[in-house]
Design a protein around this motif. Structure first.
Motif, PDB file in Angstrom:
ATOM      1  N   ILE A 333     -36.542 -29.335 -36.979  1.00  0.00           N
ATOM      2  CA  ILE A 333     -35.862 -30.482 -36.373  1.00  0.00           C
ATOM      3  C   ILE A 333     -35.921 -31.686 -37.303  1.00  0.00           C
ATOM      4  CG2 ILE A 333     -35.758 -32.024 -34.396  1.00  0.00           C
ATOM      5  CD1 ILE A 333     -34.945 -29.067 -33.868  1.00  0.00           C
ATOM      6  N   ASN A 334     -37.051 -31.908 -37.923  1.00  0.00           N
ATOM      7  CA  ASN A 334     -37.160 -33.035 -38.855  1.00  0.00           C
ATOM      8  C   ASN A 334     -36.326 -32.812 -40.115  1.00  0.00           C
ATOM      9  OD1 ASN A 334     -38.792 -34.630 -37.265  1.00  0.00           O
ATOM     10  ND2 ASN A 334     -40.711 -33.845 -38.125  1.00  0.00           N
ATOM     11  N   ALA A 335     -36.083 -31.554 -40.466  1.00  0.00           N
ATOM     12  CA  ALA A 335     -35.245 -31.261 -41.625  1.00  0.00           C
ATOM     13  C   ALA A 335     -33.781 -31.569 -41.353  1.00  0.00           C
ATOM     14  CB  ALA A 335     -35.399 -29.805 -42.030  1.00  0.00           C
ATOM     15  N   GLY A 336     -33.372 -31.506 -40.065  1.00  0.00           N
ATOM     16  CA  GLY A 336     -31.984 -31.826 -39.738  1.00  0.00           C
ATOM     17  C   GLY A 336     -31.300 -30.855 -38.811  1.00  0.00           C
ATOM     18  N   ILE A 337     -32.028 -29.886 -38.259  1.00  0.00           N
ATOM     19  CA  ILE A 337     -31.432 -28.950 -37.299  1.00  0.00           C
ATOM     20  C   ILE A 337     -31.158 -29.685 -35.983  1.00  0.00           C
ATOM     21  CG2 ILE A 337     -31.886 -26.922 -35.874  1.00  0.00           C
ATOM     22  CD1 ILE A 337     -31.226 -26.233 -38.768  1.00  0.00           C
ATOM     23  N   ASP A 338     -29.964 -29.443 -35.412  1.00  0.00           N
ATOM     24  CA  ASP A 338     -29.596 -30.079 -34.140  1.00  0.00           C
ATOM     25  C   ASP A 338     -29.701 -29.124 -32.957  1.00  0.00           C
ATOM     26  OD1 ASP A 338     -28.873 -32.473 -35.490  1.00  0.00           O
ATOM     27  OD2 ASP A 338     -26.958 -31.552 -36.017  1.00  0.00           O
ATOM     28  N   MET A 339     -29.422 -27.839 -33.183  1.00  0.00           N
ATOM     29  CA  MET A 339     -29.459 -26.862 -32.095  1.00  0.00           C
ATOM     30  C   MET A 339     -30.125 -25.586 -32.575  1.00  0.00           C
ATOM     31  SD  MET A 339     -26.306 -25.134 -29.917  1.00  0.00           S
ATOM     32  CE  MET A 339     -25.940 -26.615 -28.958  1.00  0.00           C
ATOM     33  N   SER A 340     -31.025 -25.067 -31.775  1.00  0.00           N
ATOM     34  CA  SER A 340     -31.765 -23.858 -32.127  1.00  0.00           C
ATOM     35  C   SER A 340     -31.216 -22.645 -31.392  1.00  0.00           C
ATOM     36  CB  SER A 340     -33.246 -24.025 -31.788  1.00  0.00           C
ATOM     37  OG  SER A 340     -33.936 -22.803 -31.964  1.00  0.00           O
ATOM     38  N   MET A 341     -30.761 -21.652 -32.172  1.00  0.00           N
ATOM     39  CA  MET A 341     -30.403 -20.345 -31.616  1.00  0.00           C
ATOM     40  C   MET A 341     -31.719 -19.590 -31.446  1.00  0.00           C
ATOM     41  SD  MET A 341     -27.808 -17.480 -33.231  1.00  0.00           S
ATOM     42  CE  MET A 341     -26.427 -18.605 -33.458  1.00  0.00           C
ATOM     43  N   ILE A 342     -32.285 -19.625 -30.226  1.00  0.00           N
ATOM     44  CA  ILE A 342     -33.713 -19.308 -30.088  1.00  0.00           C
ATOM     45  C   ILE A 342     -34.082 -17.840 -30.337  1.00  0.00           C
ATOM     46  CG2 ILE A 342     -35.647 -19.391 -28.453  1.00  0.00           C
ATOM     47  CD1 ILE A 342     -34.347 -22.024 -27.412  1.00  0.00           C
ATOM     48  N   PRO A 343     -33.514 -16.830 -29.806  1.00  0.00           N
ATOM     49  CA  PRO A 343     -32.492 -16.730 -28.778  1.00  0.00           C
ATOM     50  C   PRO A 343     -33.025 -16.323 -27.394  1.00  0.00           C
ATOM     51  CG  PRO A 343     -32.527 -14.768 -30.114  1.00  0.00           C
ATOM     52  CD  PRO A 343     -33.639 -15.623 -30.602  1.00  0.00           C
ATOM     53  N   TYR A 344     -34.216 -15.665 -27.338  1.00  0.00           N
ATOM     54  CA  TYR A 344     -34.668 -15.114 -26.050  1.00  0.00           C
ATOM     55  C   TYR A 344     -35.718 -15.989 -25.359  1.00  0.00           C
ATOM     56  CZ  TYR A 344     -32.253 -10.858 -27.524  1.00  0.00           C
ATOM     57  OH  TYR A 344     -31.301  -9.960 -27.931  1.00  0.00           O
ATOM     58  N   GLN A 345     -36.847 -16.169 -25.978  1.00  0.00           N
ATOM     59  CA  GLN A 345     -37.931 -16.924 -25.358  1.00  0.00           C
ATOM     60  C   GLN A 345     -37.735 -18.410 -25.644  1.00  0.00           C
ATOM     61  OE1 GLN A 345     -39.987 -15.497 -23.381  1.00  0.00           O
ATOM     62  NE2 GLN A 345     -39.682 -13.332 -23.896  1.00  0.00           N
ATOM     63  N   TYR A 346     -36.970 -19.067 -24.751  1.00  0.00           N
ATOM     64  CA  TYR A 346     -36.609 -20.457 -25.010  1.00  0.00           C
ATOM     65  C   TYR A 346     -37.683 -21.447 -24.580  1.00  0.00           C
ATOM     66  CZ  TYR A 346     -35.216 -20.146 -20.056  1.00  0.00           C
ATOM     67  OH  TYR A 346     -35.195 -19.934 -18.695  1.00  0.00           O
ATOM     68  N   GLU A 347     -38.571 -21.033 -23.679  1.00  0.00           N
ATOM     69  CA  GLU A 347     -39.588 -21.959 -23.166  1.00  0.00           C
ATOM     70  C   GLU A 347     -40.474 -22.556 -24.269  1.00  0.00           C
ATOM     71  OE1 GLU A 347     -38.934 -18.798 -19.896  1.00  0.00           O
ATOM     72  OE2 GLU A 347     -39.103 -18.890 -22.091  1.00  0.00           O
ATOM     73  N   PRO A 348     -40.961 -21.739 -25.241  1.00  0.00           N
ATOM     74  CA  PRO A 348     -41.805 -22.332 -26.290  1.00  0.00           C
ATOM     75  C   PRO A 348     -41.094 -23.417 -27.094  1.00  0.00           C
ATOM     76  CG  PRO A 348     -42.080 -19.953 -26.244  1.00  0.00           C
ATOM     77  CD  PRO A 348     -40.936 -20.271 -25.326  1.00  0.00           C
ATOM     78  N   PHE A 349     -39.834 -23.204 -27.438  1.00  0.00           N
ATOM     79  CA  PHE A 349     -39.099 -24.218 -28.194  1.00  0.00           C
ATOM     80  C   PHE A 349     -39.007 -25.515 -27.403  1.00  0.00           C
ATOM     81  CE2 PHE A 349     -35.124 -26.511 -28.858  1.00  0.00           C
ATOM     82  CZ  PHE A 349     -35.189 -26.806 -30.216  1.00  0.00           C
ATOM     83  N   CYS A 350     -38.565 -25.413 -26.171  1.00  0.00           N
ATOM     84  CA  CYS A 350     -38.384 -26.622 -25.359  1.00  0.00           C
ATOM     85  C   CYS A 350     -39.708 -27.341 -25.129  1.00  0.00           C
ATOM     86  CB  CYS A 350     -37.735 -26.248 -24.027  1.00  0.00           C
ATOM     87  SG  CYS A 350     -36.038 -25.645 -24.176  1.00  0.00           S
ATOM     88  N   ASN A 351     -40.732 -26.601 -24.748  1.00  0.00           N
ATOM     89  CA  ASN A 351     -42.032 -27.219 -24.480  1.00  0.00           C
ATOM     90  C   ASN A 351     -42.639 -27.825 -25.741  1.00  0.00           C
ATOM     91  OD1 ASN A 351     -41.837 -26.429 -21.789  1.00  0.00           O
ATOM     92  ND2 ASN A 351     -42.941 -24.514 -22.114  1.00  0.00           N
ATOM     93  N   ASP A 352     -42.523 -27.109 -26.844  1.00  0.00           N
ATOM     94  CA  ASP A 352     -43.099 -27.603 -28.091  1.00  0.00           C
ATOM     95  C   ASP A 352     -42.380 -28.855 -28.581  1.00  0.00           C
ATOM     96  OD1 ASP A 352     -45.025 -25.657 -28.192  1.00  0.00           O
ATOM     97  OD2 ASP A 352     -43.938 -24.350 -29.569  1.00  0.00           O
ATOM     98  N   LEU A 353     -41.052 -28.883 -28.464  1.00  0.00           N
ATOM     99  CA  LEU A 353     -40.316 -30.046 -28.954  1.00  0.00           C
ATOM    100  C   LEU A 353     -40.589 -31.277 -28.093  1.00  0.00           C
ATOM    101  CD1 LEU A 353     -38.472 -31.268 -30.998  1.00  0.00           C
ATOM    102  CD2 LEU A 353     -36.497 -30.326 -29.785  1.00  0.00           C
ATOM    103  N   VAL A 354     -40.693 -31.095 -26.795  1.00  0.00           N
ATOM    104  CA  VAL A 354     -41.059 -32.213 -25.922  1.00  0.00           C
ATOM    105  C   VAL A 354     -42.427 -32.766 -26.321  1.00  0.00           C
ATOM    106  CG1 VAL A 354     -41.740 -32.849 -23.563  1.00  0.00           C
ATOM    107  CG2 VAL A 354     -39.644 -31.522 -23.950  1.00  0.00           C
ATOM    108  N   ALA A 355     -43.373 -31.863 -26.559  1.00  0.00           N
ATOM    109  CA  ALA A 355     -44.728 -32.288 -26.941  1.00  0.00           C
ATOM    110  C   ALA A 355     -44.719 -33.007 -28.293  1.00  0.00           C
ATOM    111  CB  ALA A 355     -45.651 -31.073 -26.991  1.00  0.00           C
TER     112      ALA A 355
END
Length: 767
Positions: A333-355
């Protein structure tokens, strides 16, 4: 004059209206961002697969046909505020009615049950037609379109693909591929337009204009948002394998790999997908210099930057530059990614980015920038006003008119590589033996990304079209056409798995034939399943070719392949060779019309066809690759010595080039260079010819110049005896400059050679 002024006035009025609409959208976006919670913002940055919200035994696969799991959908969209969904490897083609049901179900939850009612952005790999829709028009794959050299047909194909994609209620395609198809070992070479930067630039822009429409009006219900991929240098791997490291110096990155992306961004493309690999030791998804400094700041890209499949997760589990998933998310995200093709286990991405935001490791400014880019695409697509489009509003879907466009592209892309003693065109009354694993397969005509990821579902959906065998039988009569495969692909096997199938019977059947049509190549593949360790065409197919050649009957070799598999072990024994690439559902008919002379072939190779596995040099190379054999000292057979050169392609007529000239001999920097050449059809049939203009810098100070570079091309049609003068205009700053070792552009005074066909003219550039 009044008509022209009126048209210009209307254009300016339309442009002013577009600018005003964009300003209004920006105001709406800023207002919406202010209302959003951190969790809602992060959700917009997440993209999950359809399997995750489809009914199935687990999140990794949904039932066939897919049906929405409303509990899973609500968890994703309401609880985690997910903003985007895409197809997966497990999904196959659906009818327009089924697509409407799926997309409507998703948008109803997003638009009625979420707090801010933000629509979902659905994306699909529609790379040679609406590839995941039953009954859609399948065009030749991009590599074949590169061979056509026909800008108009490329744009028309993209327009039709956009129309038919919207008929399925989908607004976003992961296309075009702007990577250079430099390496014949690479499993996705066929997804590119070829090995030349100018060719990829020209056709890439045409495809974007076809998808997005004039002025990039993607909110029009007949247009879709395009996605440039894969930024940057994805095909330039050292190993030739998918998703493996590349080492690309700054001058090469800018000279060869960047031009098509730069032009596409200037053409207004709305989204871009990132290279899954590693450049100079740094995974591209974590490369701030490439994603932010180059892409967003230098090139000024304002659109959405999306990852490829699971590539943020790969920073941890594969590339090992992140200790935890949380660290991987922070880097990307800090490098410049705007959207993550996760693709299956989306909870870790969302929770980690909020944190990470709460901990101050990712700024709210960076989050807002990413969300702004996501929302910008959704507003441009008019999803807030019209989140779905209805199949009943698309009466031309799958029409004969669209099929004719796909046929035309196939007919103009198929390339005649060899035609000794004018074996082709065939006499319609000839007795023909058809052999080879690709002779009776719709799957191999289409390639992967056709009705499913690996193209393995093609037989379910393409039975109404003609294989090469069926097209021959239709034109020549079943009595005159005998089919004995000799070699066949194993059912459900990988692309390289073929087996003997009536080999001896095929050889015996040749006795009754006037000519043999030998259809060799590959089965379908893409990405990692397409990696290979041997560039030679398979041993079984090689054996079949040699044994049939021993019969003494003339052989027409038809190549149906996604990359140039090496044929030097038997090429000399083939009387004619036709490269069909991956020509799509109408490719069998187009090929047979060429074999019979009803269509004059006009395709030109979009890549260099190598002679040996260890000699895969592109036509863009340095003079040291062409060192001549010194007298009695060395054997220089390993120098640049391709089977067929870039741009090669024969016709059933002949063309004569003459009078290559420039408007003067010396130019100052800033002056346009006018070039003209006369081409005459000296044969007996009408034909199309591609006129290529190359340049050569005779001396450069910073890096060794390439032997030659393509600068312009034009496809013309000439009747027997007809002549035409083709004019080109070159800009020294754009066409004769190069990038030095520091990555800065140089334009140096000196001598340059311009080449068309075998003719050359020298010019001087002064200060």
């Amino acid at each position: 004059m009044k008509v022209k002024m009126k048209i210009a006035l209307l254009f300016l009025m339309g442009l002013s209206h577009l600018v005003l609409a964009q300003k209004n959208d920006e105001a709406k976006i800023e207002a919406l961002i202010k209302k959003m919670t951190l969790e809602e913002k992060v959700g917009q940055m997440a993209q999950i697969t359809l399997d995750v919200v489809g009914k199935g035994d687990d999140v990794y696969s949904s039932y066939d046909p897919v049906e929405l799991d409303m509990d899973a959908l609500k968890k994703a969209l309401i609880d985690y505020k997910i903003g985007s969904i895409l197809n997966t490897a497990n999904n196959k083609a659906l009818t327009n009615e089924h697509w409407y049901e799926i997309i409507s179900g998703i948008q109803k939850v997003a638009m009625k049950q979420t707090r801010l009612k933000i629509p979902v952005l659905y994306g699909v790999d529609e790379i040679h037609g609406a590839t995941y829709t039953v009954g859609a028009t399948m065009f030749p794959q991009q590599i074949a379109q590169g061979a056509s050299r026909n800008r108009e047909l490329v744009r028309k194909g993209a327009e039709i693909t956009a129309y038919e994609t919207r008929a399925g209620s989908i607004p976003w395609t992961f296309s075009p591929v702007l990577d250079l198809g430099l390496d014949p070992r690479f499993s996705r070479m066929w997804e590119s337009f070829g090995e030349d930067p100018y060719l990829c630039t020209q056709l890439g822009v045409e495809m974007i204009n076809g998808y997005e429409g004039d002025n990039n009006t993607v909110g029009d219900p007949e247009h879709i948002a395009s996605c440039l991929k894969h930024f940057l240098g994805y095909h330039a791997t050292i190993s030739g394998k998918d998703r493996t490291p590349a080492y690309i110096p700054e001058d090469a990155l800018r000279e060869y790999h960047l031009p098509a992306f730069k032009a596409a961004i200037e053409a207004g493309a709305h989204t871009i997908m990132i290279n899954s690999g590693i450049i100079n030791g740094v995974p591209v998804h974590a490369n701030y210099d490439l994603l932010t400094k180059l892409l967003k700041e230098e090139l000024g890209f304002k659109g959405l930057v999306v990852t490829d499949w699971a590539d943020i997760e790969n920073l941890q589990r594969r590339d090992r530059i992140a200790e935890t998933n949380k660290d991987a998310v922070m880097l990307a995200i800090n490098a410049g990614i705007d959207m993550s093709m996760i693709p299956y286990q989306y909870e870790p991405f969302c929770n980690d980015l909020v944190a990470l935001v709460k901990e101050g490791k990712v700024s709210m400014e960076r989050i807002d920038d990413a969300v702004r880019r996501v929302l910008r695409v959704k507003f441009a697509l008019n999803l807030f006003e019209k989140p779905t489009t209805h199949y009943k509003d698309y009466p031309k879907f799958g029409s004969d008119e669209f099929g004719k466009a796909a046929y035309d592209m196939a007919a103009e892309s198929i390339t005649l590589l060899k035609n000794d003693d004018n074996v082709l065109p065939l006499d319609k009354s000839a007795k023909v033996l058809v052999a080879g694993p690709n002779a009776n397969s719709m799957r191999t005509l289409n390639g992967a990304w056709t009705y499913s990821w690996q193209g393995d579902r093609v037989p379910e959906f393409a039975s109404e079209y003609n294989t090469i065998l069926e097209a021959l039988q239709n034109k020549m009569g079943e009595k005159n056409v005998t089919f004995v495969p000799g070699v066949s692909y194993k059912d459900g096997g990988k692309y390289y798995e073929d087996e003997l199938d009536q080999m001896e019977e095929a050889v015996k059947s040749a006795a009754d034939a006037d000519v043999i049509i030998l259809c060799l190549g590959e089965s379908t593949y893409t990405e990692k399943p397409g990696d290979l360790n041997d560039l030679y065409i398979s041993e079984n197919q090689t054996e079949l070719a040699k044994k049939l050649a021993e019969t003494g009957k003339p052989i027409v070799l038809v190549l149906n392949e996604g990359r140039p598999r090496i044929i030097s072990r038997f090429e000399q024994q083939m009387n004619a060779i036709v490269q069909s690439y991956l020509p799509g559902n109408h490719g069998g008919d187009a090929l047979v019309d060429i074999l019979l002379g009803e269509v004059n072939p006009s395709g030109k190779l979009p890549y260099t066809y190598p002679r040996y596995p260890n000699a895969t040099i592109s036509y863009i190379h340095k003079p040291s690759e062409e060192q001549k054999k010194a007298e009695g000292v060395y054997n220089y057979e390993a120098d640049y010595n391709p089977q067929f050169k870039f741009g090669h392609g024969l016709s059933y007529t002949t063309f004569e080039y003459s009078n290559l000239k420039t408007d003067k001999a010396t130019y100052k920097k800033g002056e346009d260079i006018k070039v003209s050449v006369t081409v005459k059809n000296t044969g007996k049939v009408e034909g199309k010819e591609v006129v290529h203009l190359f340049s050569s810098d005779l001396v450069a100070s910073s890096v060794t110049p390439d032997v030659k570079r393509l600068r312009r091309f034009e496809k013309i049609n000439l009747k027997p005896g007809e002549s035409k003068t083709v004019d080109f205009t070159l800009s020294p700053e754009k066409d004769l400059s190069y990038f030095g070792r520091d990555g800065k552009k140089l334009l140096e005074a000196g001598a340059f050679e311009l080449m068309v066909n075998d003719d050359k003219v020298e010019i001087d550039l002064s200060e």
